[in-house]
Design a protein around this motif. Sequence first.
Motif, PDB file in Angstrom:
ATOM      1  N   VAL A  78       0.912  -1.096   0.010  1.00  0.00           N
ATOM      2  CA  VAL A  78       0.153   0.091  -0.026  1.00  0.00           C
ATOM      3  C   VAL A  78       0.964   1.281  -0.100  1.00  0.00           C
ATOM      4  N   ARG A  79       0.653   2.237  -1.026  1.00  0.00           N
ATOM      5  CA  ARG A  79       1.360   3.345  -1.058  1.00  0.00           C
ATOM      6  C   ARG A  79       0.485   4.357  -0.465  1.00  0.00           C
ATOM      7  N   LEU A  80       0.793   5.486   0.170  1.00  0.00           N
ATOM      8  CA  LEU A  80       0.024   6.409   0.773  1.00  0.00           C
ATOM      9  C   LEU A  80       0.396   7.618   0.509  1.00  0.00           C
ATOM     10  N   PRO A  85      -5.861   9.281  -2.348  1.00  0.00           N
ATOM     11  CA  PRO A  85      -6.092   7.994  -2.126  1.00  0.00           C
ATOM     12  C   PRO A  85      -4.911   6.973  -2.009  1.00  0.00           C
ATOM     13  N   ALA A  86      -5.161   6.099  -1.206  1.00  0.00           N
ATOM     14  CA  ALA A  86      -4.247   4.915  -0.977  1.00  0.00           C
ATOM     15  C   ALA A  86      -4.404   4.095  -2.331  1.00  0.00           C
ATOM     16  N   VAL A  87      -3.054   3.681  -2.578  1.00  0.00           N
ATOM     17  CA  VAL A  87      -2.779   2.590  -3.785  1.00  0.00           C
ATOM     18  C   VAL A  87      -2.434   1.299  -3.513  1.00  0.00           C
ATOM     19  N   ARG A  88      -3.162   0.340  -3.798  1.00  0.00           N
ATOM     20  CA  ARG A  88      -3.033  -0.875  -3.230  1.00  0.00           C
ATOM     21  C   ARG A  88      -2.643  -1.809  -4.321  1.00  0.00           C
ATOM     22  N   ALA A  92      -2.119  -1.842  -9.428  1.00  0.00           N
ATOM     23  CA  ALA A  92      -2.625  -0.258  -9.034  1.00  0.00           C
ATOM     24  C   ALA A  92      -1.359   0.577  -9.062  1.00  0.00           C
ATOM     25  N   ILE A  93      -0.370   0.145  -8.403  1.00  0.00           N
ATOM     26  CA  ILE A  93       0.997   0.697  -8.453  1.00  0.00           C
ATOM     27  C   ILE A  93       1.572   0.855  -9.881  1.00  0.00           C
ATOM     28  N   VAL A  94       1.498  -0.002 -10.480  1.00  0.00           N
ATOM     29  CA  VAL A  94       1.843   0.368 -11.739  1.00  0.00           C
ATOM     30  C   VAL A  94       0.920   1.200 -12.653  1.00  0.00           C
ATOM     31  N   ARG A  95      -0.209   1.203 -12.393  1.00  0.00           N
ATOM     32  CA  ARG A  95      -0.931   2.268 -13.240  1.00  0.00           C
ATOM     33  C   ARG A  95      -0.724   3.650 -12.527  1.00  0.00           C
ATOM     34  N   ALA A  96      -0.414   3.688 -11.403  1.00  0.00           N
ATOM     35  CA  ALA A  96      -0.342   4.932 -10.680  1.00  0.00           C
ATOM     36  C   ALA A  96       1.240   5.602 -11.180  1.00  0.00           C
TER      37      ALA A  96
END
Length: 159
Positions: A78-80, A85-88, A92-96
Amino acid sequence: MKRIRPARGTFRFILAAGGLVAAAACGGRTPEVGEPAGAVAVEAVRAEIERVTRRWEASLIAGAPSEAVVDVFTPDAVRLPSGEPAVRGHDAIVRALAGSAPLREARFTIEDIEVDGDLAFANGTYRVRGPDDVELDGKFLEVWKRLETGWRIHRVMWD
């Protein structure tokens, strides 16, 4: 060189985390997952964390951080990011990180690290410089988790 204090949400494509990954040696062997904290030499954990941190920095400078996500984060990480919003999780991290611009500089400096069993806690400072020479700096807190494949970032937040 321009230097600014970042506004909220500025880091979405710039930072994914400073890196900490560790697989420590104790008595000439790699400790098993689940071994007590005393079995892990903090210095060895820190050395591995620093090595992976340099890899993460290199991926940011190359403009290809999404290629390093599996090597740096747990599958359920989880990136905060501040003000977002949190990225889980890996996907999702790759998309972010999609569309990340190559950075001219990325430096994560670990100031403190503690190891407790299969978790490690690290905090420190970072400095990144984008292609337009704008610098962003601040501090981070990371929780690392030891997996069969080594240590990976499990939770990360920064300002």
